[in-house]
Motif scaffolding. Structure first.
Motif, mmCIF file in Angstrom:
data_model
loop_
_atom_site.group_PDB
_atom_site.id
_atom_site.type_symbol
_atom_site.label_atom_id
_atom_site.label_comp_id
_atom_site.label_asym_id
_atom_site.label_seq_id
_atom_site.Cartn_x
_atom_site.Cartn_y
_atom_site.Cartn_z
ATOM 1 N N ARG A 1 27.910 60.251 28.931
ATOM 2 C CA ARG A 1 26.981 60.894 28.393
ATOM 3 C C ARG A 1 27.572 61.230 27.627
ATOM 4 O O ARG A 1 26.920 62.564 27.189
ATOM 5 N N LEU A 2 28.667 62.236 28.123
ATOM 6 C CA LEU A 2 29.914 63.180 26.744
ATOM 7 C C LEU A 2 31.740 62.271 27.394
ATOM 8 O O LEU A 2 31.870 62.055 28.536
ATOM 9 N N SER A 3 31.772 62.066 26.195
ATOM 10 C CA SER A 3 33.484 62.375 26.786
ATOM 11 C C SER A 3 33.745 62.854 25.452
ATOM 12 O O SER A 3 33.795 62.615 24.619
ATOM 13 N N ARG A 4 34.997 63.464 26.199
ATOM 14 C CA ARG A 4 35.885 64.030 24.751
ATOM 15 C C ARG A 4 37.233 63.471 25.114
ATOM 16 O O ARG A 4 38.023 63.767 26.177
ATOM 17 N N TYR A 5 38.201 63.636 23.898
ATOM 18 C CA TYR A 5 39.497 63.130 24.774
ATOM 19 C C TYR A 5 40.695 63.965 23.328
ATOM 20 O O TYR A 5 39.658 64.937 22.238
ATOM 21 N N PHE A 6 41.259 64.234 24.130
ATOM 22 C CA PHE A 6 42.293 65.447 23.410
ATOM 23 C C PHE A 6 43.757 64.634 23.325
ATOM 24 O O PHE A 6 44.516 65.216 22.752
ATOM 25 N N GLN A 7 43.996 63.837 23.556
ATOM 26 C CA GLN A 7 45.116 63.053 23.150
ATOM 27 C C GLN A 7 44.659 61.853 22.287
ATOM 28 O O GLN A 7 43.322 60.921 22.648
ATOM 29 N N THR A 8 45.550 60.896 21.825
ATOM 30 C CA THR A 8 45.002 59.956 20.634
ATOM 31 C C THR A 8 44.921 58.610 21.196
ATOM 32 O O THR A 8 45.656 58.109 22.462
ATOM 33 N N VAL A 9 43.980 58.226 21.927
ATOM 34 C CA VAL A 9 43.266 56.960 22.810
ATOM 35 C C VAL A 9 42.697 55.939 21.654
ATOM 36 O O VAL A 9 41.540 56.163 21.272
ATOM 37 N N ASN A 10 43.456 54.940 21.182
ATOM 38 C CA ASN A 10 42.145 53.631 20.782
ATOM 39 C C ASN A 10 41.294 53.522 21.407
ATOM 40 O O ASN A 10 40.986 53.697 21.958
ATOM 41 N N VAL A 11 40.203 53.406 20.157
ATOM 42 C CA VAL A 11 38.304 53.234 20.385
ATOM 43 C C VAL A 11 38.214 52.001 20.887
ATOM 44 O O VAL A 11 37.837 51.575 21.915
ATOM 45 N N SER A 12 39.357 50.836 21.117
ATOM 46 C CA SER A 12 39.472 49.539 21.744
ATOM 47 C C SER A 12 39.740 49.930 23.297
ATOM 48 O O SER A 12 39.032 49.206 24.070
ATOM 49 N N ARG A 13 40.179 50.438 23.101
ATOM 50 C CA ARG A 13 40.906 51.281 24.410
ATOM 51 C C ARG A 13 39.730 52.184 25.368
ATOM 52 O O ARG A 13 40.097 51.770 26.390
ATOM 53 N N ARG A 14 39.126 52.790 25.176
ATOM 54 C CA ARG A 14 38.673 53.695 25.581
ATOM 55 C C ARG A 14 37.344 53.307 26.402
ATOM 56 O O ARG A 14 37.168 53.607 27.414
ATOM 57 N N ALA A 15 36.939 52.220 26.379
ATOM 58 C CA ALA A 15 36.033 52.122 26.539
ATOM 59 C C ALA A 15 36.739 51.107 28.087
ATOM 60 O O ALA A 15 35.491 51.239 29.180
ATOM 61 N N ALA A 16 37.288 50.710 28.425
ATOM 62 C CA ALA A 16 38.563 50.139 29.402
ATOM 63 C C ALA A 16 39.390 51.086 30.261
ATOM 64 O O ALA A 16 38.204 50.640 31.222
ATOM 65 N N LEU A 17 38.883 52.151 29.377
ATOM 66 C CA LEU A 17 39.507 53.329 30.315
ATOM 67 C C LEU A 17 37.734 54.513 30.779
ATOM 68 O O LEU A 17 38.937 54.472 32.331
ATOM 69 N N GLU A 18 37.274 54.121 30.175
ATOM 70 C CA GLU A 18 36.421 54.852 30.973
ATOM 71 C C GLU A 18 35.728 54.177 32.263
ATOM 72 O O GLU A 18 34.977 54.596 33.115
ATOM 73 N N ALA A 19 35.474 52.745 32.101
ATOM 74 C CA ALA A 19 35.238 51.964 33.034
ATOM 75 C C ALA A 19 35.793 51.688 34.099
ATOM 76 O O ALA A 19 35.809 51.749 35.135
ATOM 77 N N ASP A 20 37.032 52.051 33.785
ATOM 78 C CA ASP A 20 38.406 52.119 34.977
ATOM 79 C C ASP A 20 38.020 53.162 35.731
ATOM 80 O O ASP A 20 38.089 53.125 36.692
ATOM 81 N N VAL A 21 38.327 54.408 34.921
ATOM 82 C CA VAL A 21 37.888 55.593 35.551
ATOM 83 C C VAL A 21 37.191 56.040 36.547
ATOM 84 O O VAL A 21 36.421 56.289 37.545
ATOM 85 N N VAL A 22 35.895 55.429 35.794
ATOM 86 C CA VAL A 22 34.822 56.069 35.927
ATOM 87 C C VAL A 22 34.717 54.430 37.390
ATOM 88 O O VAL A 22 33.480 55.136 38.586
ATOM 89 N N ARG A 23 34.553 53.555 37.507
ATOM 90 C CA ARG A 23 34.608 52.788 38.280
ATOM 91 C C ARG A 23 35.431 53.207 39.741
ATOM 92 O O ARG A 23 35.227 53.506 40.923
ATOM 93 N N GLY A 24 36.768 54.588 39.656
ATOM 94 C CA GLY A 24 37.164 54.243 40.442
ATOM 95 C C GLY A 24 36.562 55.870 41.033
ATOM 96 O O GLY A 24 37.113 56.057 42.517
ATOM 97 N N CYS A 25 36.026 56.984 40.832
ATOM 98 C CA CYS A 25 35.929 58.020 40.950
ATOM 99 C C CYS A 25 34.788 57.756 41.718
ATOM 100 O O CYS A 25 34.042 58.348 42.765
ATOM 101 N N LEU A 26 33.558 56.307 41.477
ATOM 102 C CA LEU A 26 32.003 56.606 41.665
ATOM 103 C C LEU A 26 32.233 55.616 42.612
ATOM 104 O O LEU A 26 31.288 55.549 44.060
ATOM 105 N N SER A 27 33.295 54.811 43.075
ATOM 106 C CA SER A 27 33.543 54.028 44.358
ATOM 107 C C SER A 27 33.847 55.264 45.589
ATOM 108 O O SER A 27 33.757 54.526 46.813
ATOM 109 N N ARG A 28 34.622 56.285 45.263
ATOM 110 C CA ARG A 28 35.169 57.124 46.224
ATOM 111 C C ARG A 28 34.064 58.009 47.226
ATOM 112 O O ARG A 28 33.312 57.509 46.895
#
Length: 149
Positions: A15-42
């Motif tokens: 719903r909201l994403s804010r990056y304070f360090q440069t992350v390639n747009v192509s890598r953002r989707a994979a990073l967000e999916a991986d991070v969200v999956r890791g947190c939601l599964s806990r």
């Protein structure tokens, strides 16, 4: 230092994403999916701090929303945990004043500009610069006065 802040719902939709360090747009989707999956599964009884690749994740759940913050190893996890709570309290204070209901996912989605202003007042260049709710909401109060007048 704060690398990014994500706000996602229980279905894993960002719903909201804010990056304070440069992350390639192509890598953002994979990073967000991986991070969200890791947190939601806990589970609820597990710690809200997670080691993830080259940084740490600090997350909190509020009703249907998860707020996830990626930080460097040198950052204090507890201070970021409290920063997330302060951010939610500021959102609650602002949106309950503007809208008769408490803030919700819809308020956030339809007022992303306001949420970004709040976030910009609190965090700049990955560093916490303000935690006082009155000072954080002052620019929005001025904008609201201009819109009404």
């Amino acid at each position: 230092m704060i690398n990014f802040l994500l706000m996602v719902n229980k279905q894993g939709q960002t719903r909201l994403s804010r990056y304070f360090q440069t992350v390639n747009v192509s890598r953002r989707a994979a990073l967000e999916a991986d991070v969200v999956r890791g947190c939601l599964s806990r589970k609820k009884d597990e710690c809200s701090f997670v080691e993830y690749k080259d940084f740490k994740l600090v997350y909190r759940q509020y009703a249907a929303l998860y707020i996830v913050v990626g930080i460097t190893d040198s950052e204090n996890e507890l201070s970021i945990y409290e920063l997330v709570h302060n951010f939610v309290e500021v959102l609650d204070k602002y949106f309950s004043r503007v809208v008769s209901l408490n803030y919700s996912t819809l308020n956030i989605m339809f007022n992303l500009d306001r949420v970004h202003i709040i976030l910009d007042e609190m965090i700049q260049n990955g560093h916490v610069v303000e935690t006082n709710r009155t000072r954080i909401l002052a620019p929005l109060g001025a904008l609201d006065k201009m819109a009404d007048g």
